[in-house]
Design an enzyme around this catalytic site. Structure first.
Site, PDB file in Angstrom:
ATOM      1  N   GLY A 164       9.897  42.439 -24.640  1.00  0.00           N
ATOM      2  CA  GLY A 164      10.398  43.287 -25.716  1.00  0.00           C
ATOM      3  C   GLY A 164      11.089  44.482 -25.110  1.00  0.00           C
ATOM      4  N   CYS A 165      10.819  45.645 -25.627  1.00  0.00           N
ATOM      5  CA  CYS A 165      11.420  46.880 -25.130  1.00  0.00           C
ATOM      6  C   CYS A 165      10.991  47.133 -23.687  1.00  0.00           C
ATOM      7  CB  CYS A 165      10.982  48.036 -26.017  1.00  0.00           C
ATOM      8  SG  CYS A 165      11.481  49.635 -25.394  1.00  0.00           S
ATOM      9  N   PHE A 166      11.946  47.391 -22.813  1.00  0.00           N
ATOM     10  CA  PHE A 166      11.588  47.602 -21.403  1.00  0.00           C
ATOM     11  C   PHE A 166      10.822  48.884 -21.181  1.00  0.00           C
ATOM     12  CE2 PHE A 166      16.449  48.375 -20.547  1.00  0.00           C
ATOM     13  CZ  PHE A 166      16.453  49.540 -21.298  1.00  0.00           C
ATOM     14  N   TRP A 167      10.938  49.847 -22.080  1.00  0.00           N
ATOM     15  CA  TRP A 167      10.155  51.080 -21.934  1.00  0.00           C
ATOM     16  C   TRP A 167       8.662  50.770 -21.963  1.00  0.00           C
ATOM     17  CZ3 TRP A 167      13.003  53.898 -26.473  1.00  0.00           C
ATOM     18  CH2 TRP A 167      14.317  54.193 -26.104  1.00  0.00           C
TER      19      TRP A 167
END
Length: 182
Positions: free
Chosen positions: A14-17
């Site tokens: 999902g979001c790399f953060w």
């Protein structure tokens, strides 16, 4: 003094953060870089292009790890249990192929280990695991402001409501694998 032999892993959850924040806490992980991989668009993509969903790239992280401290198998177990590998092209409110669950393997051994982990975890989830398993072709480093995003933006809403709970889950189920074990 003998230098460590580090290995690379490239993962999209999902979001790399989120994925970056989680894996930075794991013992044996030396470095985590947010970036893009898995698409076919020519040239180095930008975040805006990735967000369009038209490049085919996923938001991923590429990490350097010491296999004498953390095995690729254990990294994948942490990765697979700290995001939802059963939702196709989405994680929570983030929707699109750029948010797919994916393991980009670097060699045949990583492929074999990943296949084993995917098989092992398939009975853990009620819904089918849809994590993509593909060879790494190229990794593009994301823009500087995406690197260490959680550490630099902890008061931001997304960090509070999405990343902080993932870190709490990590600390609960994988406490023995963390740099700052409680």
């Amino acid at each position: 003094m003998e230098s460590k032999k580090l290995e690379l892993a490239t993962l999209g959850g999902g979001c790399f953060w989120c994925t970056e924040a989680v894996l930075l806490e794991v013992k044996g992980v030396e470095k985590v870089v947010s970036g893009y991989s898995g698409g076919n668009a020519p040239g180095k993509p930008t975040y805006k292009e990735i967000c369009s969903g038209l490049t085919g790239h996923a938001e991923v992280i590429q990490l350097s790890f010491d296999p004498d401290i953390i095995s690729f198998h254990d990294l994948l177990m942490i990765f697979m249990t700290t995001h939802d590998p059963t939702t196709l092209n989405r994680q929570g409110a983030d929707v699109g192929t750029q948010y797919r669950s994916v393991i980009f393997y670097h060699d045949e051994n990583q492929k074999k280990v990943a296949e084993g982990v995917l098989s092992e975890l398939s009975s853990y989830y009620e819904d089918p695991v849809v994590t993509e398993l593909s060879p790494l072709k190229i990794f593009y480093e994301a823009e500087d402001y995406h690197q260490d995003y959680y550490r630099n933006n902890q008061s931001q809403g997304y960090c509070n409501f999405v990343i902080t709970p993932k870190l709490a889950k990590l600390r609960k189920i994988h406490a023995d694998k963390l740099k700052n074990a409680i």
